[in-house]
Design an enzyme around this catalytic site. Structure first.
Site: not given
Lengths: 277, 277
Positions: A122, A261
């Site tokens: 990112e 997650s």
């Protein structure tokens, strides 16, 4: 057994949004893994025929390509568009915003400082939006400031990490004293902190605490550590098969949280089983 | 007696500049006292016929009006221009800059925060340049932030005070965590700190230290206190008539500094007299 979920747990807003988007496009494929969770990637493949490109060269004209949550570099996006692929952007808004800020600020003549890890995808994506890549700097520690050569005395800065805010403020303060103008954009994503705060609160009021997530996931382990501080009966499991009924003997209230997650359907299987005890 | 001047002392850049400007315009008058020093105002009156308006109403068409170092409110400047007076602006650039920043930023839709004392004339002047005066806030302490109602989540901030930078950074940090964007302009004037640092350094290497300035001037008294920390033979005087030759007995090197309102000619008279001891 009564069960109470933490006020914030599991997938963040950006991940949930990306999955919603992927489910809308059957027979598409994502550019790199959509999120960091194999179970969920497999589910999307099996239930929604959402595939996975490992490389840009695999994309053919008229393919539907979904951009992953953490974004891709500007040039990759251009290349995709040049292939006449249908591009669906599932980049998290908390990543798109700093991308656009870096683009605009470097067009307006600011040097750019990104607080983040230069190896993270990112961060690479955000950095790629700078007009002058030599004047887009990425650091994680204040001490790294000494090695930077800003071309301007006007600095724009964004944060792209879950590291401590105090370090970021320390870096910003140092910039303020040395530059004419510092433009600080609050792009800090609070998702990790929110899960942690919620786990802390919940672990204070329950008799037993279950943390669901990967045993190797650092953010899941952190939730476990935080819970143990307030509730000695805190257990870390990957899924419902690891539950042990003896943990719930003589307990009334069970608190539940999950790592960033962990998909909701795994959490739901755990909740359903505990309720039956 | 050997004499050494501090590396920074007396009038700051803005005051020196204002006096240079006033000396160029004989038969003009200043709007309010040009600087905070009566001796110097008298000298300008006697040597250069630079007068003094106490009030805007005293200004007549074709008068030459000099704007004082710390500036005047925007409306006063407009009124002056409407009178067809010739306006000469001696406002310190360290005051003009925040005035212009406040104007531009409030035009661009930022809420404004000024770090300064709302009673000080330069702060009143800077504040007056905001487009929406209800959204220009002046504070001296971080605790005052709680009482403010910013209309926007984009804040622009300037500093107009000689107070500690640490307090300013603390205020800015708090803003960063609560707002989308914070634009920090480094408008801190270092003049006071420079005189203090120079007095500290010099007092460590001399046998006797002379501080020239008003006995009621807080910045002069501060220079005296700082010098005493390193040199017990530090004396505060207003002019050369107060010197006592016994202070210099058995001394080799005399350090000299002066408060921010002490003109060079007073300092020179002191230096000349000490050199003769």
């Amino acid at each position: 057994m009564e069960v109470k979920l933490a006020s914030s747990y599991g997938f963040c807003f950006g991940v949930k949004r990306a999955i919603d988007i992927a489910q809308k496009y059957e027979n598409s494929a994502t550019m790199g893994p959509l999120i960091h969770n194999k179970n969920e990637i497999d589910r999307l493949q099996n239930d929604y025929k959402v595939g996975l490109y490992r490389d840009l060269n695999e994309v053919k004209p008229n393919d539907t390509v979904i951009i992953r949550t953490h974004g891709i570099p500007k040039q990759d996006l251009k290349d995709l568009r040049a292939k006449d692929a249908k591009v669906i952007n599932a980049t998290c808004p908390f990543v798109t915003t700093p991308q656009q800020i870096v683009k605009k600020m470097s067009q307006e003549g600011y040097s750019i400082l990104i607080f983040g890890d230069s190896e993270h995808p990112e961060v690479k994506g955000v950095k790629s939006y700078g007009e002058d890549l030599e004047d887009v700097h990425v650091i994680l520690e204040k001490s790294e400031l000494d090695n930077l050569n800003f071309k301007h005395d006007k600095i724009a800065t964004v944060a792209q990490t879950t590291r401590k805010k105090e370090i970021y403020l320390d870096i910003v303060n140092s910039l303020i004293l040395k530059n004419k103008e510092v433009r600080v954009f609050n792009t800090i994503c609070d998702a990790t902190f929110e899960n942690q705060d919620a786990a802390r609160d919940l672990s204070k009021e329950v008799d037993v605490m279950i943390i669901i997530g990967g045993k190797n996931s650092s953010n899941t382990k952190q939730l476990h550590t935080i819970s143990l501080e307030n509730c000695s009966d805190s257990y870390l499991i990957e899924n419902e098969t690891e539950l042990d009924s003896s943990w719930f003997d003589n307990k009334k209230l069970c608190g539940i949280t999950a790592g960033a997650s962990t998909p909701d359907w795994i959490i739901q299987q755990v909740v359903d089983k505990i309720k039956k005890y």
